[in-house]
Design a protein around this motif. Structure first.
Motif, PDB file in Angstrom:
ATOM      1  N   GLU A   1       0.836  -1.210   0.000  1.00  0.00           N
ATOM      2  CA  GLU A   1       0.000   0.000   0.000  1.00  0.00           C
ATOM      3  C   GLU A   1       0.865   1.253   0.000  1.00  0.00           C
ATOM      4  O   GLU A   1       0.614   2.194  -0.759  1.00  0.00           O
ATOM      5  N   HIS A   2       1.896   1.246   0.836  1.00  0.00           N
ATOM      6  CA  HIS A   2       2.801   2.397   0.913  1.00  0.00           C
ATOM      7  C   HIS A   2       3.538   2.598  -0.420  1.00  0.00           C
ATOM      8  O   HIS A   2       3.631   3.710  -0.928  1.00  0.00           O
ATOM      9  N   ARG A   3       4.027   1.504  -0.980  1.00  0.00           N
ATOM     10  CA  ARG A   3       4.806   1.596  -2.222  1.00  0.00           C
ATOM     11  C   ARG A   3       3.938   2.067  -3.389  1.00  0.00           C
ATOM     12  O   ARG A   3       4.368   2.866  -4.219  1.00  0.00           O
ATOM     13  N   ILE A   4       2.693   1.590  -3.460  1.00  0.00           N
ATOM     14  CA  ILE A   4       1.781   2.012  -4.531  1.00  0.00           C
ATOM     15  C   ILE A   4       1.400   3.480  -4.347  1.00  0.00           C
ATOM     16  O   ILE A   4       1.327   4.236  -5.325  1.00  0.00           O
ATOM     17  N   ALA A   5       1.178   3.907  -3.110  1.00  0.00           N
ATOM     18  CA  ALA A   5       0.867   5.320  -2.844  1.00  0.00           C
ATOM     19  C   ALA A   5       2.018   6.215  -3.303  1.00  0.00           C
ATOM     20  O   ALA A   5       1.794   7.285  -3.875  1.00  0.00           O
ATOM     21  N   GLN A   6       3.246   5.783  -3.073  1.00  0.00           N
ATOM     22  CA  GLN A   6       4.409   6.551  -3.551  1.00  0.00           C
ATOM     23  C   GLN A   6       4.386   6.660  -5.068  1.00  0.00           C
ATOM     24  O   GLN A   6       4.645   7.730  -5.622  1.00  0.00           O
ATOM     25  N   ALA A   7       4.088   5.555  -5.739  1.00  0.00           N
ATOM     26  CA  ALA A   7       4.054   5.557  -7.207  1.00  0.00           C
ATOM     27  C   ALA A   7       2.973   6.495  -7.722  1.00  0.00           C
ATOM     28  O   ALA A   7       3.188   7.233  -8.691  1.00  0.00           O
ATOM     29  N   LEU A   8       1.809   6.480  -7.085  1.00  0.00           N
ATOM     30  CA  LEU A   8       0.706   7.349  -7.515  1.00  0.00           C
ATOM     31  C   LEU A   8       1.041   8.823  -7.353  1.00  0.00           C
ATOM     32  O   LEU A   8       0.493   9.667  -8.070  1.00  0.00           O
ATOM     33  N   ALA A   9       1.929   9.148  -6.445  1.00  0.00           N
ATOM     34  CA  ALA A   9       2.300  10.538  -6.203  1.00  0.00           C
ATOM     35  C   ALA A   9       3.325  11.065  -7.206  1.00  0.00           C
ATOM     36  O   ALA A   9       3.568  12.266  -7.285  1.00  0.00           O
ATOM     37  N   GLU A  10       3.918  10.179  -7.992  1.00  0.00           N
ATOM     38  CA  GLU A  10       4.930  10.584  -8.966  1.00  0.00           C
ATOM     39  C   GLU A  10       4.286  11.286 -10.165  1.00  0.00           C
ATOM     40  O   GLU A  10       3.217  10.867 -10.617  1.00  0.00           O
ATOM     41  N   PRO A  11       4.931  12.325 -10.725  1.00  0.00           N
ATOM     42  CA  PRO A  11       4.345  13.034 -11.861  1.00  0.00           C
ATOM     43  C   PRO A  11       4.390  12.242 -13.178  1.00  0.00           C
ATOM     44  O   PRO A  11       3.504  12.381 -14.009  1.00  0.00           O
TER      45      PRO A  11
ATOM     46  N   ALA B   1       3.764   8.934 -14.721  1.00  0.00           N
ATOM     47  CA  ALA B   1       3.093   7.673 -14.396  1.00  0.00           C
ATOM     48  C   ALA B   1       3.836   6.465 -14.949  1.00  0.00           C
ATOM     49  O   ALA B   1       3.934   5.425 -14.276  1.00  0.00           O
ATOM     50  N   TYR B   2       4.374   6.564 -16.159  1.00  0.00           N
ATOM     51  CA  TYR B   2       5.075   5.424 -16.740  1.00  0.00           C
ATOM     52  C   TYR B   2       6.347   5.104 -15.963  1.00  0.00           C
ATOM     53  O   TYR B   2       6.622   3.932 -15.659  1.00  0.00           O
ATOM     54  N   GLN B   3       7.103   6.129 -15.619  1.00  0.00           N
ATOM     55  CA  GLN B   3       8.318   5.907 -14.833  1.00  0.00           C
ATOM     56  C   GLN B   3       7.960   5.334 -13.463  1.00  0.00           C
ATOM     57  O   GLN B   3       8.619   4.423 -12.967  1.00  0.00           O
ATOM     58  N   ALA B   4       6.900   5.843 -12.861  1.00  0.00           N
ATOM     59  CA  ALA B   4       6.454   5.336 -11.560  1.00  0.00           C
ATOM     60  C   ALA B   4       6.029   3.870 -11.670  1.00  0.00           C
ATOM     61  O   ALA B   4       6.354   3.055 -10.800  1.00  0.00           O
ATOM     62  N   LEU B   5       5.321   3.526 -12.741  1.00  0.00           N
ATOM     63  CA  LEU B   5       4.882   2.148 -12.965  1.00  0.00           C
ATOM     64  C   LEU B   5       6.090   1.233 -13.178  1.00  0.00           C
ATOM     65  O   LEU B   5       6.152   0.125 -12.630  1.00  0.00           O
TER      66      LEU B   5
ATOM     67  N   ILE C   1      -3.385   0.418  -8.742  1.00  0.00           N
ATOM     68  CA  ILE C   1      -2.467   0.117  -9.845  1.00  0.00           C
ATOM     69  C   ILE C   1      -3.146   0.431 -11.177  1.00  0.00           C
ATOM     70  O   ILE C   1      -2.507   0.937 -12.103  1.00  0.00           O
ATOM     71  N   GLU C   2      -4.443   0.175 -11.255  1.00  0.00           N
ATOM     72  CA  GLU C   2      -5.188   0.493 -12.468  1.00  0.00           C
ATOM     73  C   GLU C   2      -5.123   1.991 -12.767  1.00  0.00           C
ATOM     74  O   GLU C   2      -4.958   2.393 -13.925  1.00  0.00           O
ATOM     75  N   ALA C   3      -5.229   2.816 -11.747  1.00  0.00           N
ATOM     76  CA  ALA C   3      -5.123   4.267 -11.936  1.00  0.00           C
ATOM     77  C   ALA C   3      -3.754   4.623 -12.511  1.00  0.00           C
ATOM     78  O   ALA C   3      -3.638   5.489 -13.397  1.00  0.00           O
ATOM     79  N   LEU C   4      -2.716   3.953 -12.046  1.00  0.00           N
ATOM     80  CA  LEU C   4      -1.364   4.206 -12.541  1.00  0.00           C
ATOM     81  C   LEU C   4      -1.224   3.732 -13.989  1.00  0.00           C
ATOM     82  O   LEU C   4      -0.658   4.441 -14.831  1.00  0.00           O
ATOM     83  N   VAL C   5      -1.759   2.567 -14.290  1.00  0.00           N
ATOM     84  CA  VAL C   5      -1.718   2.046 -15.663  1.00  0.00           C
ATOM     85  C   VAL C   5      -2.477   2.988 -16.597  1.00  0.00           C
ATOM     86  O   VAL C   5      -1.994   3.333 -17.685  1.00  0.00           O
ATOM     87  N   ASN C   6      -3.666   3.424 -16.184  1.00  0.00           N
ATOM     88  CA  ASN C   6      -4.464   4.347 -17.006  1.00  0.00           C
ATOM     89  C   ASN C   6      -3.722   5.650 -17.260  1.00  0.00           C
ATOM     90  O   ASN C   6      -3.726   6.173 -18.376  1.00  0.00           O
ATOM     91  N   ALA C   7      -3.081   6.175 -16.217  1.00  0.00           N
ATOM     92  CA  ALA C   7      -2.336   7.429 -16.372  1.00  0.00           C
ATOM     93  C   ALA C   7      -1.157   7.241 -17.331  1.00  0.00           C
ATOM     94  O   ALA C   7      -0.886   8.118 -18.169  1.00  0.00           O
ATOM     95  N   ALA C   8      -0.455   6.120 -17.225  1.00  0.00           N
ATOM     96  CA  ALA C   8       0.668   5.850 -18.136  1.00  0.00           C
ATOM     97  C   ALA C   8       0.182   5.680 -19.567  1.00  0.00           C
ATOM     98  O   ALA C   8       0.828   6.137 -20.515  1.00  0.00           O
ATOM     99  N   ARG C   9      -0.974   5.055 -19.738  1.00  0.00           N
ATOM    100  CA  ARG C   9      -1.557   4.887 -21.072  1.00  0.00           C
ATOM    101  C   ARG C   9      -1.965   6.253 -21.630  1.00  0.00           C
ATOM    102  O   ARG C   9      -1.697   6.566 -22.794  1.00  0.00           O
TER     103      ARG C   9
END
Length: 193
Positions: free
Chosen positions: A84-94, A96-100, A136-144
């Protein structure tokens, strides 16, 4: 009129506090040892192994965790909080692809040495796993949407491909983090534009 409550003599009170502090220390040693033992051996790990690693008796473990299943649940809870902590960190990155990319590599590396994530967490805490998947879906969508992933890519693609190579590497008993990261990179390359 109520009777005044007796107070413990200072020496007994100090002894009780010391025992509680000792119990807390034992509990922490048990959790730390359980994380290590279950990471190494997965569900095949035993309570006596955890007790030996913690330097306590089996009875001490059972005072904190009535069953092996309770101990496994505590270990899985720790792993879920890490995720949960690691995914929250990824979601905070500007980016999205690099965060993913970083997130998938970190998850792969953690799985390489930790059988808890590979065996226990997927089967536990189903509602929380759905929440993690939604994030994770939110991160994938943002990267897409930023054009880094192919337009047809979904979180299910990641779930199936990541889960597939993870299960296979576990079955093959491959624990080298570099190998796990390589498959994470291959997955991302296959889904990238």
């Amino acid at each position: 009129m109520s009777q005044p409550q007796p107070t413990l003599p200072a020496s007994l009170d100090d002894d009780w506090s010391a025992r509680r502090a000792d119990a807390r220390r034992n509990h922490e040693k048990i959790i730390t040892s359980a994380l290590e033992v279950f990471a190494e051996r997965g569900l095949a790990a035993t309570v006596p192994e955890v007790a030996r690693r913690a330097g306590v008796g089996k009875a001490t473990v059972y005072r904190s965790f009535a069953t092996k299943a309770d101990l496994i649940e505590a270990v899985a809870e720790y792993q879920l909080r890490w995720m949960e902590h690691r995914i929250a960190q990824a979601l905070a990155e500007p980016d999205a692809y690099q965060a993913l990319t970083t997130l998938m590599g970190d998850l792969a590396e953690r799985l390489a040495g930790d059988r808890v994530l590979a065996e226990i967490v997927p089967a536990s805490f189903e509602a929380r796993n759905r929440n993690l998947l939604t994030e994770i879906e939110a991160l994938v969508n943002a990267a897409r949407e930023q054009g880094s992933l192919r337009p047809e890519v979904t979180v299910k693609d990641f779930q199936i491909l990541f889960g597939g190579y993870s299960r296979q590497l576990v079955a093959m008993e491959i624990r080298d983090p570099a190998v796990w990261r390589r498959y994470s990179e291959l997955l991302l390359k296959a889904l990238s534009t």
